[in-house]
Write a protein that holds these residues in place. Structure first.
Motif, PDB file in Angstrom:
ATOM      1  N   LYS A   1       0.995  -1.328  -0.003  1.00 22.36           N
ATOM      2  CA  LYS A   1       0.232   0.126   0.502  1.00 22.36           C
ATOM      3  C   LYS A   1       0.545   1.122  -0.293  1.00 22.36           C
ATOM      4  N   PHE A   2       1.930   1.459   0.186  1.00 20.64           N
ATOM      5  CA  PHE A   2       3.001   2.140  -0.221  1.00 20.64           C
ATOM      6  C   PHE A   2       3.431   2.178  -1.435  1.00 20.64           C
ATOM      7  N   THR A   3       4.055   3.948  -2.203  1.00 21.39           N
ATOM      8  CA  THR A   3       4.356   4.783  -2.936  1.00 21.39           C
ATOM      9  C   THR A   3       3.226   4.528  -4.002  1.00 21.39           C
ATOM     10  N   TYR A   4       3.791   5.272  -5.437  1.00 17.57           N
ATOM     11  CA  TYR A   4       2.336   5.007  -6.196  1.00 17.57           C
ATOM     12  C   TYR A   4       2.196   4.195  -6.547  1.00 17.57           C
ATOM     13  N   ALA A   5       3.066   2.951  -7.198  1.00 16.28           N
ATOM     14  CA  ALA A   5       2.979   1.610  -7.573  1.00 16.28           C
ATOM     15  C   ALA A   5       2.745   0.714  -6.582  1.00 16.28           C
ATOM     16  N   MET A   6       2.172   1.459  -5.424  1.00 21.44           N
ATOM     17  CA  MET A   6       2.266   0.023  -4.477  1.00 21.44           C
ATOM     18  C   MET A   6       2.691  -1.217  -4.588  1.00 21.44           C
ATOM     19  N   THR A   7       3.908  -0.903  -3.802  1.00 19.50           N
ATOM     20  CA  THR A   7       5.084  -1.455  -4.239  1.00 19.50           C
ATOM     21  C   THR A   7       5.987  -2.638  -2.346  1.00 19.50           C
ATOM     22  N   ARG A   8       4.858  -1.498  -1.572  1.00 18.23           N
ATOM     23  CA  ARG A   8       5.128  -2.241  -0.362  1.00 18.23           C
ATOM     24  C   ARG A   8       4.381  -1.951   0.422  1.00 18.23           C
ATOM     25  N   GLY A   9       4.436  -3.385   1.512  1.00 15.26           N
ATOM     26  CA  GLY A   9       3.361  -4.004   2.637  1.00 15.26           C
ATOM     27  C   GLY A   9       3.667  -3.508   3.916  1.00 15.26           C
ATOM     28  N   SER A  10       4.793  -2.323   4.434  1.00 17.52           N
ATOM     29  CA  SER A  10       4.553  -1.681   5.637  1.00 17.52           C
ATOM     30  C   SER A  10       5.339  -0.877   5.526  1.00 17.52           C
TER      31      SER A  10
ATOM     32  N   ARG B   1       1.233  19.049  -7.714  1.00 16.20           N
ATOM     33  CA  ARG B   1       0.787  18.017  -7.593  1.00 16.20           C
ATOM     34  C   ARG B   1       0.039  17.207  -8.597  1.00 16.20           C
ATOM     35  N   LEU B   2       0.004  15.841  -8.588  1.00 16.61           N
ATOM     36  CA  LEU B   2      -0.229  15.176  -9.402  1.00 16.61           C
ATOM     37  C   LEU B   2       1.562  13.665  -8.918  1.00 16.61           C
ATOM     38  N   HIS B   3       1.541  12.758  -9.654  1.00 17.41           N
ATOM     39  CA  HIS B   3       2.312  12.366  -9.904  1.00 17.41           C
ATOM     40  C   HIS B   3       3.955  13.238 -10.232  1.00 17.41           C
ATOM     41  N   ASP B   4       4.189  13.683 -11.115  1.00 13.99           N
ATOM     42  CA  ASP B   4       5.071  14.461 -12.009  1.00 13.99           C
ATOM     43  C   ASP B   4       4.631  16.052 -11.603  1.00 13.99           C
ATOM     44  N   CYS B   5       4.379  16.448 -10.536  1.00 17.09           N
ATOM     45  CA  CYS B   5       3.973  17.898 -10.823  1.00 17.09           C
ATOM     46  C   CYS B   5       3.272  18.500 -11.351  1.00 17.09           C
ATOM     47  N   ARG B   6       2.550  18.628 -12.418  1.00 17.27           N
ATOM     48  CA  ARG B   6       2.324  18.825 -13.983  1.00 17.27           C
ATOM     49  C   ARG B   6       1.043  19.977 -12.781  1.00 17.27           C
ATOM     50  N   ALA B   7       0.235  19.164 -12.454  1.00 18.93           N
ATOM     51  CA  ALA B   7      -0.770  20.876 -11.801  1.00 18.93           C
ATOM     52  C   ALA B   7      -0.359  21.068 -10.720  1.00 18.93           C
ATOM     53  N   ARG B   8       0.172  22.258 -11.519  1.00 18.53           N
ATOM     54  CA  ARG B   8       0.544  23.612 -10.455  1.00 18.53           C
ATOM     55  C   ARG B   8      -1.093  23.860  -9.013  1.00 18.53           C
ATOM     56  N   ASN B   9      -2.009  23.195  -9.364  1.00 16.23           N
ATOM     57  CA  ASN B   9      -3.428  24.017  -8.533  1.00 16.23           C
ATOM     58  C   ASN B   9      -3.866  23.019  -8.056  1.00 16.23           C
ATOM     59  N   GLU B  10      -4.913  22.801  -7.615  1.00 19.67           N
ATOM     60  CA  GLU B  10      -5.938  22.021  -7.259  1.00 19.67           C
ATOM     61  C   GLU B  10      -7.289  22.106  -8.708  1.00 19.67           C
ATOM     62  N   ILE B  11      -6.815  23.153  -9.459  1.00 19.77           N
ATOM     63  CA  ILE B  11      -8.118  23.001 -10.564  1.00 19.77           C
ATOM     64  C   ILE B  11      -7.000  22.276 -11.189  1.00 19.77           C
ATOM     65  N   GLU B  12      -6.280  22.362 -12.063  1.00 19.63           N
ATOM     66  CA  GLU B  12      -5.408  21.449 -13.006  1.00 19.63           C
ATOM     67  C   GLU B  12      -5.428  20.190 -12.669  1.00 19.63           C
ATOM     68  N   ALA B  13      -5.201  19.764 -11.112  1.00 21.22           N
ATOM     69  CA  ALA B  13      -5.314  18.441 -11.030  1.00 21.22           C
ATOM     70  C   ALA B  13      -6.634  17.841 -10.702  1.00 21.22           C
ATOM     71  N   ILE B  14      -7.306  18.723 -10.686  1.00 23.43           N
ATOM     72  CA  ILE B  14      -8.994  17.061 -11.269  1.00 23.43           C
ATOM     73  C   ILE B  14      -8.698  17.714 -12.732  1.00 23.43           C
ATOM     74  N   LEU B  15      -8.719  18.504 -14.192  1.00 25.77           N
ATOM     75  CA  LEU B  15      -9.115  18.409 -15.029  1.00 25.77           C
ATOM     76  C   LEU B  15      -7.886  17.498 -15.881  1.00 25.77           C
ATOM     77  N   TRP B  16      -6.484  17.500 -15.145  1.00 21.31           N
ATOM     78  CA  TRP B  16      -6.091  15.641 -15.674  1.00 21.31           C
ATOM     79  C   TRP B  16      -6.590  14.937 -15.568  1.00 21.31           C
ATOM     80  N   HIS B  17      -7.300  14.571 -14.324  1.00 27.11           N
ATOM     81  CA  HIS B  17      -8.450  13.646 -13.976  1.00 27.11           C
ATOM     82  C   HIS B  17      -9.183  13.555 -15.728  1.00 27.11           C
ATOM     83  N   GLY B  18      -9.830  13.961 -16.204  1.00 30.35           N
ATOM     84  CA  GLY B  18     -10.903  13.840 -17.563  1.00 30.35           C
ATOM     85  C   GLY B  18      -9.883  13.984 -18.826  1.00 30.35           C
ATOM     86  N   TYR B  19      -7.831  13.623 -18.665  1.00 31.46           N
ATOM     87  CA  TYR B  19      -7.415  13.968 -20.151  1.00 31.46           C
ATOM     88  C   TYR B  19      -8.299  13.471 -21.546  1.00 31.46           C
TER      89      TYR B  19
END
Length: 586
Positions: free
Chosen positions: A323-332, A537-555
């Motif tokens: 459950k840890f990391t973006y890829a969830m590679t670790r378990g504790s 925000r987001l995995h590579d900091c492409r979103a500079r604020n909440e608005i951009e982060a939400i809109l990238w969810h709908g790319y």
């Protein structure tokens, strides 16, 4: 070490009296801009009380034992009340030093840097303990919150999926100590940021403006690395399928990680089952919505690859859901995330991590490099000197740098841990003891409206608001358990991280490696600006604020969050702003 507003025993009284004062910042008329967290001085009268559609306990997002009442600059660094109650403050403060201090080659207790490394300190890429910052040039110094991903694309040059290139580590290193060369030269890494002109396949969302005319700009990174920048031999292009691709992954915020660790596996399993049942009822193939590497849709149970084996507690193996990391590679937390990074980012060894975080390809390349051999030959005190001949030095370098060699018991290695077991315990007390700041402005009618809209448009389907920590059966590594040393625990706490602890796919342009990405916890992010100076925000900091982060969810229409993003896109401005205020409040 920074001066902080630490929790104390007075915090428990504050929970009962609701008399903690917050700082007062000016309001921000544009909630989509990079402003402050809009912390209200009026919170004091409402903390711990039900207001509007918020319950009294939602003020304490980390529960009674995990929440700091401090919401000023530096609050990300606070210890939890549990740390204070258990008398672990001194260990917490000592562990913090291992996060903040630069690692050196020789100066104990912060010695052991290299021979190749990713950063000199953890703080370099976790600014103020928060999410990484966006940079425009890759440089392994303070403020660069990125890790490189170098892989063979599985389905064409633009694929996000495919295995790591074996000649470099999973966290490719761009620095090395004398006399060695880094696996990848930073001068050959090229990072460009582009403005998105059109959205992806099937998306009804504009890349530039809302239906009411308000404009925005979406950006994304493009990363390339020169073939000549690789100092490994053979070079990656000569292996695998012949193609190599690159992605960026930002570091994540580390606040409240001990509370995430405390979420029981059975509770997470129930969430998988709930979502699987829903998708089945909708006639959707569960394998398209729940990562088959974690959930076996046919058995309606964990996949065999979902569990992480924690075996360093001795002969007994303990399985925990990853459950840890973006890829969830670790378990504790104690065998993943920071526990792993303190070893493989700086290459500092310890008794349960006796091998270097390098590759045999790099060891071979360094052993064959004439300049490296010449520098070692000129220094008879070098541990790589051997008999002083070119062949003797080559043999020593190849063996001493090789991770394949058992460094406990080998003719080439007289292994002594660079990080003591007791120091590692202090580091884990710190890591598991990081608090989460309380909520802010819940009495604000706009924040209450934002929560209502957040729920209505379906964001909570993935960003599940709350969990209970249950018994918090913390897994403790052998090197800590053997000395009977305690770690902070969070039994029966209701916490509000806003994540379902599952992975989903958003299919962004130049997206995340592996496609599947853990739902990021949203708690505490509204305080990013006053703590880190940025809101990326987001995995590579492409979103500079909440608005951009939400809109990238709908790319693209294929995104698991497309419908929610589209609904947000079509909201009136007042409701969009209310959602942003809500996100900054939790």
């Amino acid at each position: 070490m920074n001066i902080k507003n630490k929790n104390s025993t007075l915090v428990m009284a504050a929970f009962m009296m609701f008399a903690i004062t917050s700082c007062s910042d000016s309001s921000n008329d544009n909630p989509s801009s990079n402003g402050n967290a809009n912390i209200s001085a009026d919170d004091e009268a409402y903390i711990g009380k039900a207001v509007g559609n918020f319950t009294a306990e939602e003020w304490y997002v980390g529960g009674e034992k995990g929440t700091t009442m401090n919401v000023t600059q530096g609050c990300y660094e606070d210890e939890t009340p549990a740390v204070t109650e258990m008398g672990l403050t001194n260990a917490f403060n000592r562990g913090e030093q291992f996060f903040e201090r630069n690692v050196t080659e020789f100066q104990a207790p912060f010695n052991g840097l290299g021979p190749a490394y990713v950063r000199k300190s953890c703080l370099d890429c976790h600014p103020a303990y928060g999410h990484g910052k966006r940079v425009t040039k890759y440089n392994a110094e303070w403020g660069n919150g990125y890790l490189l991903v170098v892989y063979h694309p599985a389905d064409g040059a633009n694929s996000d999926d495919g295995p790591y290139v074996s000649e470099v580590t999973g966290m490719p290193q761009t620095r090395a100590v004398n006399p060695f060369l880094p696996p990848i030269e930073e001068s050959g890494i090229h990072l460009d940021w582009h403005t998105l002109s059109t959205m992806g396949e099937g998306s009804e969302i504009s890349a530039t403006h809302f239906p009411d005319g308000e404009t925005y700009s979406l950006i994304y990174p493009e990363l390339s690395i020169d073939r000549s920048a690789f100092n490994t031999s053979p070079t990656p292009w000569e292996t695998g399928n012949g193609a190599v691709a690159f992605r960026l992954e930002s570091t994540i915020g580390i606040i409240g990680t001990g509370l995430i660790d405390a979420i029981p596996d059975d509770a997470i399993k129930a969430e998988y089952q709930k979502q699987a049942t829903y998708w089945k009822s909708q006639g959707v193939d569960v394998k398209e919505k729940l990562n088959p590497a974690f959930w076996d849709a046919d058995k309606d149970d964990w996949a065999t690859t979902a569990m992480y084996v924690n075996a360093s507690s001795g002969t007994e193996q303990v399985n925990r859901i990853k459950k840890f990391t973006y890829a969830m590679t670790r378990g504790s937390l104690q065998d993943g995330a920071g526990a792993n990074a303190i070893w493989n980012i700086t290459n500092v060894s310890r008794s349960d991590r006796p091998k270097l975080y390098t590759t045999d390809a790099w060891a071979k390349a360094m052993s064959e490099n004439a300049d490296v051999i010449a520098k070692i030959k000129a220094d008879p005190t070098s541990p790589y000197y051997n008999d002083g001949t070119d062949e003797g030095i080559k043999e020593a370098v190849a063996n001493l740098l090789s991770p394949s060699t058992n460094q406990f018991d080998n003719q080439w290695h007289n292994f002594k841990p660079e990080m003591s077991d007791n120091d590692f315990w202090a580091f884990m007390v710190w890591h598991r003891g990081l608090s989460i700041p309380r909520a802010r402005n819940l009495q604000d009618k706009d924040v209450q409206r934002g929560k209502e809209v957040f729920m209505q448009i379906g964001c909570a389907s993935c960003h599940r608001p709350s969990w209970n920590t249950g018994d918090d059966n913390v897994w403790i590594p052998r090197i800590i358990a053997g000395a009977n040393l305690p770690l902070p625990t969070y039994k029966n706490q209701t916490i509000w991280p806003y994540t379902d602890m599952l992975q989903h796919r958003l299919y962004m342009k130049n997206g995340i490696h592996g496609s599947w990405c853990r739902t990021t916890p949203l708690w505490g992010r509204g305080l990013s600006m006053i703590n880190t100076g940025a809101e990326d925000r987001l995995h590579d900091c492409r979103a500079r604020n909440e608005i951009e982060a939400i809109l990238w969810h709908g790319y693209t229409k294929n995104s698991d969050a497309y419908n929610s993003a589209l609904k947000f896109y079509n909201l009136p401005k007042a409701d969009r702003d209310a959602v942003v205020k809500f996100l900054r409040a939790i």
